[in-house]
Design a protein around this motif. Structure first.
Motif, short mmCIF file in Angstrom:
data_model
loop_
_atom_site.label_atom_id
_atom_site.label_comp_id
_atom_site.label_asym_id
_atom_site.label_seq_id
_atom_site.Cartn_x
_atom_site.Cartn_y
_atom_site.Cartn_z
N UNK A 24 2.87 8.18 -25.23
CA UNK A 24 2.84 7.47 -26.52
C UNK A 24 3.13 5.99 -26.34
N UNK A 25 4.17 5.66 -25.56
CA UNK A 25 4.59 4.26 -25.47
C UNK A 25 3.97 3.50 -24.30
N UNK A 26 3.63 4.22 -23.23
CA UNK A 26 3.08 3.56 -22.06
C UNK A 26 4.14 2.91 -21.17
N UNK A 27 5.42 3.15 -21.47
CA UNK A 27 6.48 2.58 -20.65
C UNK A 27 6.69 3.43 -19.40
N UNK A 28 6.64 2.78 -18.27
CA UNK A 28 6.68 3.47 -16.98
C UNK A 28 8.03 4.15 -16.75
N UNK A 29 9.09 3.66 -17.34
CA UNK A 29 10.41 4.25 -17.10
C UNK A 29 10.47 5.71 -17.56
N UNK A 30 9.75 6.05 -18.62
CA UNK A 30 9.75 7.44 -19.08
C UNK A 30 9.05 8.35 -18.07
N UNK A 31 7.99 7.87 -17.47
CA UNK A 31 7.30 8.64 -16.44
C UNK A 31 8.21 8.83 -15.23
N UNK A 32 8.92 7.78 -14.84
CA UNK A 32 9.82 7.85 -13.69
C UNK A 32 10.97 8.84 -13.96
N UNK A 33 11.53 8.78 -15.14
CA UNK A 33 12.62 9.70 -15.50
C UNK A 33 12.09 11.14 -15.55
N UNK A 34 10.90 11.32 -16.13
CA UNK A 34 10.31 12.66 -16.20
C UNK A 34 10.06 13.25 -14.83
N UNK A 35 9.54 12.46 -13.91
CA UNK A 35 9.32 12.95 -12.55
C UNK A 35 10.63 13.28 -11.86
N UNK A 36 11.66 12.48 -12.08
CA UNK A 36 12.96 12.75 -11.46
C UNK A 36 13.55 14.06 -11.98
N UNK A 37 13.50 14.26 -13.28
CA UNK A 37 14.01 15.50 -13.86
C UNK A 37 13.23 16.69 -13.33
N UNK A 38 11.91 16.57 -13.30
CA UNK A 38 11.07 17.67 -12.83
C UNK A 38 11.32 17.96 -11.36
N UNK A 39 11.44 16.92 -10.56
CA UNK A 39 11.66 17.10 -9.12
C UNK A 39 12.96 17.85 -8.87
N UNK A 40 14.06 17.45 -9.51
CA UNK A 40 15.33 18.10 -9.28
C UNK A 40 15.38 19.50 -9.88
N UNK A 41 14.61 19.74 -10.93
CA UNK A 41 14.51 21.09 -11.48
C UNK A 41 13.81 22.01 -10.49
N UNK A 42 12.74 21.54 -9.88
CA UNK A 42 12.02 22.35 -8.89
C UNK A 42 12.90 22.59 -7.66
N UNK A 43 13.61 21.58 -7.21
CA UNK A 43 14.50 21.73 -6.05
C UNK A 43 15.59 22.75 -6.34
N UNK A 44 16.19 22.67 -7.52
CA UNK A 44 17.23 23.64 -7.91
C UNK A 44 16.65 25.04 -8.01
N UNK A 45 15.43 25.16 -8.53
CA UNK A 45 14.79 26.47 -8.64
C UNK A 45 14.51 27.08 -7.28
N UNK A 46 14.04 26.27 -6.35
CA UNK A 46 13.79 26.77 -4.99
C UNK A 46 15.11 27.23 -4.35
#
Length: 58
Positions: A24-46
């Motif tokens: 919606x906003x195009x601000x890169x910080x939201x994409x960076x935060x989203x990838x960080x949350x997703x990455x650590x969620x996948x690592x915790x799941x593994x």
């Protein structure tokens, strides 16, 4: 187990919200935060499933 499932769902939802905000906003910080949350969620799941597998093999 139930707490872990809800926590994983909440983290995935938070990542989806961040990606939605990025779309919606195009601000890169939201994409960076989203990838960080997703990455650590996948690592915790593994890690979680590795522990379950090790317990199952014993």
């Amino acid at each position: 187990m139930l707490i872990i499932r809800w926590l994983a769902l909440a983290l995935l939802l938070a990542a989806a919200v961040c990606f939605g905000l990025y779309a919606v906003t195009g601000q890169v910080r939201y994409k960076r935060i989203g990838f960080a949350i997703f990455k650590w969620t996948v690592i915790a799941g593994v890690g979680f499933f590795t522990v379950l597998l090790i317990e199952r093999l014993r």
